[in-house]
Design a protein around this motif. Sequence first.
Motif, PDB file in Angstrom:
ATOM      1  N   ALA A 113       0.841  -1.208   0.000  1.00  8.24           N
ATOM      2  CA  ALA A 113       0.000   0.000   0.000  1.00  8.24           C
ATOM      3  C   ALA A 113       0.868   1.246   0.000  1.00  8.24           C
ATOM      4  CB  ALA A 113      -0.932  -0.015   1.214  1.00  8.24           C
ATOM      5  N   LEU A 114       1.937   1.206   0.746  1.00  9.20           N
ATOM      6  CA  LEU A 114       2.850   2.348   0.801  1.00  9.20           C
ATOM      7  C   LEU A 114       3.511   2.569  -0.557  1.00  9.20           C
ATOM      8  CD1 LEU A 114       4.214   4.497   2.536  1.00  9.20           C
ATOM      9  CD2 LEU A 114       5.895   2.770   3.232  1.00  9.20           C
ATOM     10  N   LEU A 115       3.910   1.489  -1.207  1.00  8.98           N
ATOM     11  CA  LEU A 115       4.523   1.603  -2.526  1.00  8.98           C
ATOM     12  C   LEU A 115       3.543   2.205  -3.531  1.00  8.98           C
ATOM     13  CD1 LEU A 115       7.096   0.928  -4.172  1.00  8.98           C
ATOM     14  CD2 LEU A 115       6.033  -1.263  -4.732  1.00  8.98           C
ATOM     15  N   ALA A 116       2.281   1.795  -3.460  1.00 10.42           N
ATOM     16  CA  ALA A 116       1.270   2.318  -4.377  1.00 10.42           C
ATOM     17  C   ALA A 116       0.951   3.783  -4.102  1.00 10.42           C
ATOM     18  CB  ALA A 116      -0.003   1.479  -4.263  1.00 10.42           C
ATOM     19  N   ASP A 117       1.110   4.195  -2.850  1.00  8.82           N
ATOM     20  CA  ASP A 117       0.734   5.557  -2.443  1.00  8.82           C
ATOM     21  C   ASP A 117       1.835   6.578  -2.670  1.00  8.82           C
ATOM     22  OD1 ASP A 117      -1.238   7.287  -1.161  1.00  8.82           O
ATOM     23  OD2 ASP A 117       0.172   7.386   0.526  1.00  8.82           O
ATOM     24  N   ARG A 118       3.052   6.120  -2.881  1.00 12.85           N
ATOM     25  CA  ARG A 118       4.201   7.031  -3.014  1.00 12.85           C
ATOM     26  C   ARG A 118       4.834   6.883  -4.399  1.00 12.85           C
ATOM     27  NH1 ARG A 118       6.219   9.103   1.951  1.00 12.85           N
ATOM     28  NH2 ARG A 118       4.571   8.876   3.516  1.00 12.85           N
ATOM     29  N   PRO A 119       4.417   7.683  -5.360  1.00 18.87           N
ATOM     30  CA  PRO A 119       4.940   7.524  -6.728  1.00 18.87           C
ATOM     31  C   PRO A 119       6.437   7.760  -6.859  1.00 18.87           C
ATOM     32  CG  PRO A 119       3.613   9.530  -6.516  1.00 18.87           C
ATOM     33  CD  PRO A 119       3.403   8.744  -5.276  1.00 18.87           C
ATOM     34  N   LYS A 120       7.049   8.488  -5.925  1.00 20.84           N
ATOM     35  CA  LYS A 120       8.496   8.723  -5.992  1.00 20.84           C
ATOM     36  C   LYS A 120       9.288   7.712  -5.165  1.00 20.84           C
ATOM     37  CE  LYS A 120      10.515  11.401  -7.805  1.00 20.84           C
ATOM     38  NZ  LYS A 120      11.144  11.301  -9.156  1.00 20.84           N
ATOM     39  N   ALA A 121       8.598   6.721  -4.608  1.00 18.65           N
ATOM     40  CA  ALA A 121       9.293   5.697  -3.825  1.00 18.65           C
ATOM     41  C   ALA A 121      10.011   4.741  -4.768  1.00 18.65           C
ATOM     42  CB  ALA A 121       8.310   4.936  -2.947  1.00 18.65           C
ATOM     43  N   GLY A 122      11.325   4.692  -4.643  1.00 20.56           N
ATOM     44  CA  GLY A 122      12.097   3.754  -5.448  1.00 20.56           C
ATOM     45  C   GLY A 122      12.420   2.489  -4.694  1.00 20.56           C
ATOM     46  N   LEU A 123      12.428   2.566  -3.359  1.00 20.74           N
ATOM     47  CA  LEU A 123      12.752   1.409  -2.529  1.00 20.74           C
ATOM     48  C   LEU A 123      12.197   1.655  -1.132  1.00 20.74           C
ATOM     49  CD1 LEU A 123      16.185  -0.407  -2.473  1.00 20.74           C
ATOM     50  CD2 LEU A 123      14.995   0.089  -0.332  1.00 20.74           C
ATOM     51  N   ILE A 124      11.605   0.613  -0.554  1.00 20.90           N
ATOM     52  CA  ILE A 124      11.014   0.725   0.782  1.00 20.90           C
ATOM     53  C   ILE A 124      11.564  -0.387   1.668  1.00 20.90           C
ATOM     54  CG2 ILE A 124       8.877   0.689   2.125  1.00 20.90           C
ATOM     55  CD1 ILE A 124       7.414   1.658  -0.367  1.00 20.90           C
ATOM     56  N   GLY A 125      11.986   0.000   2.866  1.00 23.97           N
ATOM     57  CA  GLY A 125      12.452  -0.963   3.851  1.00 23.97           C
ATOM     58  C   GLY A 125      11.538  -0.999   5.055  1.00 23.97           C
ATOM     59  N   ALA A 126      11.793  -1.956   5.934  1.00 24.27           N
ATOM     60  CA  ALA A 126      11.020  -2.101   7.166  1.00 24.27           C
ATOM     61  C   ALA A 126      11.975  -2.117   8.350  1.00 24.27           C
ATOM     62  CB  ALA A 126      10.195  -3.386   7.122  1.00 24.27           C
ATOM     63  N   VAL A 127      11.422  -2.023   9.549  1.00 26.76           N
ATOM     64  CA  VAL A 127      12.224  -2.067  10.774  1.00 26.76           C
ATOM     65  C   VAL A 127      12.401  -3.532  11.163  1.00 26.76           C
ATOM     66  CG1 VAL A 127      12.412  -1.311  13.160  1.00 26.76           C
ATOM     67  CG2 VAL A 127      11.220   0.129  11.488  1.00 26.76           C
ATOM     68  N   VAL A 128      13.630  -4.009  11.112  1.00 27.14           N
ATOM     69  CA  VAL A 128      13.886  -5.397  11.485  1.00 27.14           C
ATOM     70  C   VAL A 128      14.214  -5.454  12.970  1.00 27.14           C
ATOM     71  CG1 VAL A 128      14.563  -6.180   9.190  1.00 27.14           C
ATOM     72  CG2 VAL A 128      16.280  -5.192  10.684  1.00 27.14           C
ATOM     73  N   CYS A 129      13.614  -6.420  13.653  1.00 32.51           N
ATOM     74  CA  CYS A 129      13.702  -6.487  15.119  1.00 32.51           C
ATOM     75  C   CYS A 129      14.166  -7.866  15.568  1.00 32.51           C
ATOM     76  CB  CYS A 129      12.326  -6.205  15.742  1.00 32.51           C
ATOM     77  SG  CYS A 129      11.607  -4.614  15.272  1.00 32.51           S
ATOM     78  N   ASP A 130      14.754  -7.923  16.756  1.00 32.77           N
ATOM     79  CA  ASP A 130      15.149  -9.209  17.325  1.00 32.77           C
ATOM     80  C   ASP A 130      13.952  -9.866  17.993  1.00 32.77           C
ATOM     81  OD1 ASP A 130      14.792  -7.943  19.786  1.00 32.77           O
ATOM     82  OD2 ASP A 130      16.934  -7.737  20.193  1.00 32.77           O
ATOM     83  N   ALA A 131      14.186 -11.024  18.617  1.00 32.09           N
ATOM     84  CA  ALA A 131      13.087 -11.782  19.226  1.00 32.09           C
ATOM     85  C   ALA A 131      12.380 -10.997  20.324  1.00 32.09           C
ATOM     86  CB  ALA A 131      13.614 -13.101  19.784  1.00 32.09           C
ATOM     87  N   GLY A 132      13.082 -10.034  20.935  1.00 30.12           N
ATOM     88  CA  GLY A 132      12.478  -9.220  21.979  1.00 30.12           C
ATOM     89  C   GLY A 132      11.781  -7.980  21.458  1.00 30.12           C
ATOM     90  N   GLY A 133      11.735  -7.834  20.134  1.00 35.23           N
ATOM     91  CA  GLY A 133      11.072  -6.680  19.537  1.00 35.23           C
ATOM     92  C   GLY A 133      11.933  -5.433  19.463  1.00 35.23           C
ATOM     93  N   ARG A 134      13.230  -5.557  19.771  1.00 36.52           N
ATOM     94  CA  ARG A 134      14.127  -4.400  19.719  1.00 36.52           C
ATOM     95  C   ARG A 134      14.605  -4.168  18.294  1.00 36.52           C
ATOM     96  NH1 ARG A 134      15.224  -7.101  24.449  1.00 36.52           N
ATOM     97  NH2 ARG A 134      16.592  -8.529  23.298  1.00 36.52           N
ATOM     98  N   PRO A 135      14.432  -2.962  17.770  1.00 36.53           N
ATOM     99  CA  PRO A 135      14.855  -2.687  16.397  1.00 36.53           C
ATOM    100  C   PRO A 135      16.362  -2.811  16.220  1.00 36.53           C
ATOM    101  CG  PRO A 135      13.302  -1.015  17.160  1.00 36.53           C
ATOM    102  CD  PRO A 135      13.706  -1.824  18.360  1.00 36.53           C
ATOM    103  N   ASP A 136      16.753  -3.369  15.110  1.00 34.83           N
ATOM    104  CA  ASP A 136      18.159  -3.420  14.739  1.00 34.83           C
ATOM    105  C   ASP A 136      18.581  -2.022  14.283  1.00 34.83           C
ATOM    106  OD1 ASP A 136      20.626  -3.752  13.454  1.00 34.83           O
ATOM    107  OD2 ASP A 136      20.084  -5.726  12.665  1.00 34.83           O
ATOM    108  N   PRO A 137      19.664  -1.465  14.838  1.00 34.52           N
ATOM    109  CA  PRO A 137      20.097  -0.130  14.417  1.00 34.52           C
ATOM    110  C   PRO A 137      20.334  -0.023  12.916  1.00 34.52           C
ATOM    111  CG  PRO A 137      21.282  -0.812  16.384  1.00 34.52           C
ATOM    112  CD  PRO A 137      20.515  -2.009  15.910  1.00 34.52           C
ATOM    113  N   ALA A 138      20.647  -1.158  12.254  1.00 27.50           N
ATOM    114  CA  ALA A 138      20.894  -1.139  10.812  1.00 27.50           C
ATOM    115  C   ALA A 138      19.620  -0.949   9.995  1.00 27.50           C
ATOM    116  CB  ALA A 138      21.591  -2.425  10.380  1.00 27.50           C
ATOM    117  N   SER A 139      18.470  -0.875  10.656  1.00 29.30           N
ATOM    118  CA  SER A 139      17.225  -0.609   9.927  1.00 29.30           C
ATOM    119  C   SER A 139      17.230   0.780   9.298  1.00 29.30           C
ATOM    120  CB  SER A 139      16.016  -0.720  10.870  1.00 29.30           C
ATOM    121  OG  SER A 139      15.905  -2.012  11.404  1.00 29.30           O
TER     122      SER A 139
END
Length: 293
Positions: A113-139
Motif C-alpha cells: 500500500a505504501l509503494l502504491a501511495d508514493r509515486p516517488k518511492a524507489g525502494l522501501i524498507g522495514a524495521v527489522v527487530c530481534d526476538a524481543g522486539g528491539r529494532p536493529d540499528p541497521a534498519s
Amino acid sequence: MPASQRSPFSLVLSVIVVSADSGPALRECVRCVLSSSLPLELILVDNASRDGVPPAIERAYAHDARLTVIYSHKNLGFGPAVNLAARQAHAPALLVLNPDCELHDEELRRLLALLADRPKAGLIGAVVCDAGGRPDPASWRRDPLLQRSLASLLGRPGEGVNVEQEIPHETIEVEAVSGAVMLLPSAMFQRLGGFDEGYFLHCEDLDLCRRVRDLGYQVLLAGDVRVHHGRGSSSRHRPVFVSRYKHRGMWRWFRLHDPAARKPLVAAAVWLGIWTHFLLQIPGQLSRLLLRR
C-alpha cells in the motif's frame, strides 16, 4: 482462485529469498510468506546449501504453484542470486527478503500500500527487530562515507553509519535501509540493472539504495512495519568467510561512491585499514565458532 490456476499477470508481488545453509529459520520464512492471501509468488534461490532444508521445503509445498526453487551448484553470492530470481519474476513489485525474516500478510499489505501511495518511492524498507522486539540499528542507515565509517568504528554515537535514535512509527525518507527487507517496483529494479554483482555479500544493499537516490527517487523506511529478524545462521557457521566478503564490499562501496576515494593516499589508507580490521577480527571469530561446537 487457486494458486495452480492463477495467471502470472494477476500477481501483485514476487518475493525473492536467497538461502545458503540458512537452517530451520528458512522454513518459517517460507511459511509466513505462503500463508498470505495476496496473489504472490515466492522464488527461493538455494546457493549450494548442504543443510537439506530447501529440498525439504520444495517437497512440503510440492502442490503450491506459488513456490519456485532454483538450485545453484555453487554459491553465487547474494546479489547475483537475487538477480537470477528477478529474471524469472512476474509481478510488478519485487520484495527481497532474508531467509531468517518472518513477514506476515498484514506487513506485506502495508508495504505494498505504501509503494502504491508514493509515486516517488524507489525502494522501501522495514524495521527489522530481534526476538524481543528491539529494532536493529541497521534498519535506518546512512551512506557509509569515510568519516561516518570511522565514527562507527570508534563508537561515536550519532556520527556513524547507523542512525542511533528511536525509529518513529511512521514512514520517513532515509539514505539507506536494511537489506533484510527491501521492496521495489520491478521496473525500478530492472532500470538499476539489479544488484551490482561486483559485491558478493554485504554492502550491495547500501549500493542499491544509493543508486535509487541517484536516479532521483526516494528510499523510505516504513517505521510502522516491524519484522522479526533472526540474524543469519549461515553467518554464524562461516564467520570468516562472511567477514571477508563484508570487508571486500566495504572497499567496493568506498571506491564507487565516496569522494574521498579520488585521493590516492586516502584510498591506500582506507584499503589498509579495511583489511587490517578484517585480520584483527579473525581470532575472535574462530574462538566463538569453536565455543559453539
